[in-house]
Structure formats: structure tokens, C-alpha cells
Design a protein around this motif. Structure first.
Motif, short mmCIF file in Angstrom:
data_model
loop_
_atom_site.label_atom_id
_atom_site.label_comp_id
_atom_site.label_asym_id
_atom_site.label_seq_id
_atom_site.Cartn_x
_atom_site.Cartn_y
_atom_site.Cartn_z
N LEU A 1 2.39 -0.08 -20.04
CA LEU A 1 3.64 -0.72 -19.92
C LEU A 1 4.64 -0.14 -18.86
O LEU A 1 5.51 -0.63 -18.33
N SER A 2 4.18 1.04 -18.32
CA SER A 2 5.11 1.82 -17.35
C SER A 2 4.57 1.98 -16.25
O SER A 2 4.88 2.87 -15.44
N TRP A 3 3.30 1.45 -15.65
CA TRP A 3 2.65 1.91 -14.59
C TRP A 3 3.30 1.43 -13.19
O TRP A 3 3.17 2.55 -12.40
N PRO A 4 4.31 0.49 -13.32
CA PRO A 4 5.04 0.59 -11.78
C PRO A 4 5.90 1.61 -11.79
O PRO A 4 5.98 2.29 -10.59
N GLY A 5 6.50 2.13 -12.74
CA GLY A 5 7.11 3.55 -12.60
C GLY A 5 6.42 4.69 -12.35
O GLY A 5 6.79 5.52 -11.58
N VAL A 6 5.23 4.65 -12.77
CA VAL A 6 4.20 5.90 -12.47
C VAL A 6 3.93 5.79 -11.02
O VAL A 6 3.85 6.60 -10.45
N GLY B 1 6.85 6.73 -8.70
CA GLY B 1 6.74 8.41 -8.73
C GLY B 1 5.72 8.85 -7.87
O GLY B 1 6.26 9.92 -7.21
N VAL B 2 4.60 8.49 -7.94
CA VAL B 2 3.52 8.99 -7.09
C VAL B 2 3.78 8.83 -5.71
O VAL B 2 3.86 9.83 -4.91
N VAL B 3 4.14 7.57 -5.62
CA VAL B 3 4.38 7.18 -3.88
C VAL B 3 5.59 8.08 -3.38
O VAL B 3 5.72 8.48 -2.33
N TYR C 1 7.79 -1.38 -4.06
CA TYR C 1 8.66 -2.34 -4.47
C TYR C 1 7.95 -3.75 -4.47
O TYR C 1 8.27 -4.43 -5.47
N THR C 2 6.63 -4.06 -3.75
CA THR C 2 5.98 -5.04 -4.27
C THR C 2 5.28 -5.15 -5.56
O THR C 2 5.29 -5.94 -6.45
N LEU C 3 4.67 -3.71 -5.95
CA LEU C 3 4.15 -3.62 -7.11
C LEU C 3 5.16 -3.80 -8.28
O LEU C 3 4.98 -4.73 -9.24
N GLN C 4 6.51 -3.55 -8.17
CA GLN C 4 7.53 -3.52 -8.92
C GLN C 4 7.81 -5.00 -9.31
O GLN C 4 8.03 -5.47 -10.45
N GLY C 5 7.87 -5.70 -8.22
CA GLY C 5 8.43 -6.95 -8.14
C GLY C 5 7.37 -7.78 -9.00
O GLY C 5 7.66 -8.69 -9.85
N ASN C 6 6.01 -7.57 -8.74
CA ASN C 6 5.01 -8.47 -9.30
C ASN C 6 4.84 -8.11 -10.66
O ASN C 6 4.61 -8.99 -11.59
N PHE C 7 5.03 -7.00 -10.93
CA PHE C 7 5.08 -6.43 -12.49
C PHE C 7 6.04 -7.36 -13.48
O PHE C 7 5.66 -7.78 -14.33
#
Lengths: 363, 225
Positions: B139-144, B147-149, B211-217
Motif C-alpha cells: 500500500l505504500s509502494w509509491p512512497g518507496v 524514496g528510491v528515485v 510523480y506519474t506513479l504517484q498520480g496514477n496510484f
């Protein structure tokens, strides 16, 4: 399983209320439903969370049969994972990233895949969820979510079910329908259950045993109709809102419903009574009871019961009259009315109750 | 373009990110869940690289790695090499310098997971570790990912700490940012411009992906049920 939970504990919140269980006993016979009843903020949810192991009391003990779940003096605390219970929070807490099948099967890890599938399918059929297996929680209605959450808790065959306001998140019509269904399901599961509610109808409809909570304490416990009819203290009376609650049975169903309370017959509206209901609780609010003196008068209320005044108690600007009309009945009158009727102990009166004011709760 | 410096930077950033991922998960997990009173101390230490000038950080790292410090002596006795002005030393410094860029997005994402879901998992018999991998992490992979990027991009772009701890040894510690600085010093504007543009594009692409990933999430899993 004839064990019992015995809890004596205190949980103090920093700058907040103190929640304490004073010899709270939860019978874990099958099936048996204990209701924790009280207004919001009375500590019901904290009490339930302490039983689940999600909240750690500051002092005291919690025992489940011979097992010690919590003991502050020896620092024993069994975490929720090892209590083998099913817990249902108010908003169901379904995992949003898993579909219905995976949500239900979530707690079955370690079981062989075949056995797991059998159990999940069986429960989905029982709860009418077969067609929703691939759906995600956000694609389900409130009632469906509730059933998925119930299935997820029950599929592990826990020793005890803890339900926190299981119907509160639903709309009124759905709630009324699911109330009866929940009772049927819980009986079918055969798992002893503790249910938290602030809804009087729910408490009466579902409970075998009722625990009244007020101001963070369990103040009275007993069969629902007894607790409602005879609150042990002013606080308990306030919490249940004084009312006459009597066990009765349906004798005749027509345009109106006839119920027998002991030997006395009362007329009520059928309303939303499911067909085939036999056992009911008859609820009469004290302010709905009209008193008259004299005989042979014709009146519109369908229920006209000869009664004897047992006691008069002042309650603010009102007087609470306890009557005996074959069963105990409470009436709430203004002081002026009492004076005009010259009410006194042992006086013979007529108690009138309109049929719509006799509320029936199937049990 | 100084391809030597570019590959070195990519290698450094890749390894730093990898180490930080495995270091960051438990640390962020603890920061998100712990109720210890002294948690603020750990939080402050983790966030220090955000506010300290790289020179100060570099100075202390150099001091800690030096032959007079127990850490430096221990490493030397173990490997026969010294840490300062080596790739390994640079890696240690990078990990410390980019720590908040990994840990803070991780911790924020873990904290944002509804604790009712975590409790539900506990009551379904799942241990804390199992709950982490089956509920919190998915449930928190966008945050992960963020962090990685961020730690990757931040390591590629670091300058001060590298200069302090690694110096400027071609192929060992000369990273892209140092190479640009060198080009500028020798008035080779063309090389500096090319490398800068490459760095700019990499950074922009990395952030766009995040940011794309976060938006889609947010579209995929609405926060509230």
C-alpha cells in the motif's frame, strides 16, 4: 466451549478518560451474544480493543478460560495474533489492494491451498458473495463490504468474535434488514460473539446478555429485557433511557399484531416484523402511557389495561409511576397530572397505550 | 563528455540506492511505528544531511574514517585499505548523505497506511513482519519508489561531500558533478554544458517517473474505502 472471559482492568488515556472493566464477564458458550451497550464515548470500543489485544490496559487482568491474556502484575500480554479471535472494526478495514477472495483468505496463510479454497468458497456461498470474488473492496456496497469483513474474520474459525458497531456504517433500511440476518449468521457460525452498539433496537434484537457501559465503566449486566426494565442505578437508567421492555410472543398476525406478555394480550402494529416471528421484545416508552381513573369509558387506544400504582418517583418536572398490570409498566406523567388524578400507592387506574406505541423487536 | 565520470556516478548512485533501500526499510518502519520518547533524536539525526552544509558533513565523515578514529582503524585492519579518497569511502559518505531522501518518503508512506488495516491483519493472526510485507509495503509502494528515485538522483548530483571525502581521482572518485566543475575550471564550456544537460535530463526524467506513479496510484487505490 464453556469457557468465559473475566476482565478486571483499567486503561487510562493521557489527558483523557479512564476506561475500566469491573469484573466484566463474557460467557463464551455457543452460540451466545454479549452486547456492550452505551452512548458514544462511554468506552465500549476501548473495552473491545482491550479484549482483542489491540489496546494494552495499564493495570488488571484479562482471562480467557484458563488462559491468561493480560496480567499487569506479571507483565503478561498475549498479542492479538495469538488470541485466536476475530475482530471487526467499525469501518470493516478491508485491504484495498486485495480482491474479495484474497481478502477473505488473507488470514489462512499456512493452510494447504485446497483447504483454503474450500473454506473461502464455503463462506462466500453462505454469505451470498459468490459473484463478487474478483471485485475489489471499493467496488462493493456497504452491506457487501460488511459481509466480506465478517467472512474474513470467521473463515479462520476463531474462538471468539468481536464486532465493533457492525451495522453503524450502513444506511437505515439496509441496517434493519441486516440486523436479522446478522443474528441468523452468528447463530449459524456458532462462534460466541461480543458486539458493541449504541443502538437500543440492535442491543435488544441481537443480545443474549447485555452489558451497559457508562462513563468508561461497565455498570450493569444481565439479560437485555431485565437490564432495560430494571436499571440498577440512575446511570444505568440514563444509559438505557427508561422504558418498559418485556419478553413476549406473537399470538396473532392480521392488520394488527397481538402479542402475549404472560397472560396479558397487547395489540401492536406489525410494521417491519419478519413473517414467522414468534419471540419478541415488547417495548413501551414511559411517556407513551396514559393513565385514567374510572371505568366503562370508551377510548381510542387499543390497549386498555387495569393497573395498580406501585410507586411514584419524582424525576425533574415529571413523575415516574411504576404500575402493575400483570407485568411491570412504567408511566411518565407531569406533576400536575398526578395531582389532578390524585394518584397514590395501591390506587386502581387504567393504563392506555396506543397500538403504534407498542414497539416489537424480534428476538 | 567524461564517460568515465558518468559511469562512476551511475555505479555510485546505484550501489548507494541499493544499500539505502535495505537500510531504509527497517529504519523507516521503526520511525513510522515506534512510540519511544527519544524517537525525535533518531529523526533529527536522519534529517541532518538536509540542513548541514556538505562540507561539515564531509569533514566529520573524513574524521570518522581517518586512521586516528576507531572506525577507520577497524576498517583498515579488516581490509588493508583506508576509506578516505577511495570508492568505498565515497559510498559510505553517499549513503549517509542521501539517508533522509530514502527514509523520509518511506516513513511518510508507511505512516499513511491506515492503522486499522494493520490491526485487522494482526487480528487475522499475521505477525508484524508478515503484516509489513503483505499490507504496509503493497500500500505504500509509491512512497518507496519516490524514496528510491530521490536517493538515486540526489547521489548523482552530490558535490560537496564527494569533494571532501573522495577528492578528485579519475576513475576512482571523480563523479559527474566534479567533472563538470573541472571542465569549468579549465574553461572547457562545451564539455561542461554537455554533461550538465545530461544530468539535467536524468534528474528530470527520474522525477517525472515518480510523480506519474504517484498520480496514477491515487487513481488506483482511493485513500478512503
Amino acid at each position: 466451549m464453556a469457557s468465559e472471559i473475566v476482565a478486571r482492568f483499567t486503561r487510562q488515556f493521557i489527558n483523557g478518560p479512564i476506561i475500566s472493566a469491573d469484573n466484566l464477564r463474557v460467557a463464551c458458550a455457543t452460540p451466545f451474544l454479549t452486547v456492550l451497550f452505551g452512548s458514544s464515548g462511554s468506552g465500549k470500543t476501548t473495552m473491545l480493543r482491550c479484549l482483542a489485544g489491540l489496546e494494552k490496559p495499564d493495570s488488571g487482568t484479562i482471562k480467557f478460560g484458563d488462559e491468561l491474556w493480560f496480567d499487569s502484575s506479571t507483565s503478561v500480554f498475549v498479542p492479538p495474533q495469538q488470541r485466536n479471535i476475530g475482530y471487526l472494526s467499525q469501518d470493516y478495514a478491508l485491504f484495498p489492494h486485495l480482491n474479495v477472495v484474497h481478502n477473505i483468505g488473507y488470514g489462512l496463510r499456512g493452510l494447504p491451498a485446497g483447504e483454503k479454497a474450500v473454506r473461502v468458497t464455503e463462506l462466500m456461498r453462505l454469505l451470498g458473495l459468490e459473484e463478487f470474488g474478483r471485485r475489489f473492496p471499493r467496488e462493493l456496497s456497504g452491506g457487501q463490504q460488511q459481509r466480506v469483513a465478517l467472512a474474513r474474520a470467521v473463515v479462520r474459525r476463531p474462538r471468539l468474535l468481536l464486532l465493533d458497531e457492525p451495522l453503524a456504517a450502513l444506511d437505515t433500511p439496509v441496517r434493519t434488514r441486516l440486523r436479522g440476518e446478522l443474528r441468523r449468521l452468528l447463530t449459524q457460525f456458532g462462534i460466541p460473539t461480543v458486539l458493541v452498539t449504541h443502538d437500543r433496537t440492535e442491543a435488544l434484537a441481537l443480545g443474549d446478555d447485555l452489558v451497559v457501559m457508562d462513563n468508561g465503566k461497565n455498570i450493569q449486566q444481565g439479560p437485555p429485557h431485565e437490564v432495560f426494565s430494571r436499571p440498577a442505578s440512575l446511570a444505568a437508567a440514563g444509559a438505557v433511557a427508561v422504558e418498559t421492555v418485556l419478553p413476549g410472543r406473537v399470538v396473532e398476525v392480521g392488520d394488527l399484531v397481538t402479542v402475549a406478555v404472560g397472560t396479558i394480550k397487547l395489540t401492536a402494529l406489525g410494521g417491519d416484523l419478519p413473517p414467522g416471528t414468534a419471540g419478541v421484545y415488547v417495548c413501551i416508552r414511559a411517556e407513551d402511557v396514559i393513565l385514567m381513573r374510572g371505568e366503562g369509558v370508551r377510548s381510542s387506544p387499543r390497549n386498555c389495561l387495569p393497573a395498580v400504582v406501585r410507586s411514584l418517583v419524582r424525576e425533574g418536572p415529571m413523575m415516574r409511576i411504576d404500575l402493575d398490570c400483570g407485568f411491570p409498566l412504567a408511566a411518565l406523567l407531569t406533576k400536575q397530572a398526578c395531582e389532578e388524578l390524585e394518584l397514590d400507592k395501591s390506587l386502581q387506574v387504567l393504563a392506555l397505550i396506543k397500538a403504534p406505541n407498542v414497539h416489537l423487536i424480534p428476538h | 563528455m567524461d564517460w568515465n565520470a558518468i559511469t562512476l556516478s551511475l555505479r555510485l548512485a546505484g550501489l548507494t540506492t541499493l544499500i539505502l533501500f535495505f537500510l531504509g526499510l527497517p529504519l523507516a518502519c521503526w520511525l513510522a511505528a515506534s512510540r519511544r520518547r527519544w524517537k525525535f533524536l533518531v529523526e533529527s539525526v536522519v534529517a541532518l544531511p538536509l540542513v548541514l552544509p556538505p562540507t561539515v558533513l564531509g569533514f566529520y565523515i573524513l574524521l570518522a574514517m581517518g586512521p586516528r578514529s576507531p572506525i577507520g582503524r577497524f576498517y583498515e585492519s579488516l581490509t588493508g585499505h583506508v576509506l578516505p579518497f577511495s570508492f568505498q569511502g565515497l559510498l559510505v559518505a553517499s549513503v549517509l548523505y542521501s539517508l533522509p531522501f530514502t527514509v523520509q518518503p518511506f516513513a511518510a508512506a508507511f505512516k499513511a497506511v491506515d492503522c486499522k488495516l494493520v490491526e485487522a491483519s494482526w487480528c487475522l493472526g499475521q505477525s508484524r513482519v508478515s503484516t509489513f510485507f503483505r499490507v504496509i509495503l503493497p500500500l505504500s509502494w509509491p512512497g518507496v519508489v519516490t524514496g528510491v528515485v530521490l536517493s538515486f538522483a540526489h547521489t548523482i548530483g552530490e558535490f560537496g561531500v564527494v569533494l571532501m571525502v573522495g577528492g578528485n581521482l579519475p576513475g576512482v572518485t571523480r563523479t559527474v558533478s566534479i567533472s563538470i566543475y573541472d571542465s569549468m575550471q579549465s574553461l572547457d564550456y562545451a564539455a561542461a554544458g554537455k554533461t550538465s544537460l545530461l544530468l539535467l535530463l536524468i534528474s528530470f526524467a527520474a522525477l517525472s517517473v515518480t510523480y506519474t506513479l504517484q498520480g496514477n496510484f491515487r487513481l488506483l487505490w482511493p485513500q478512503k474505502l
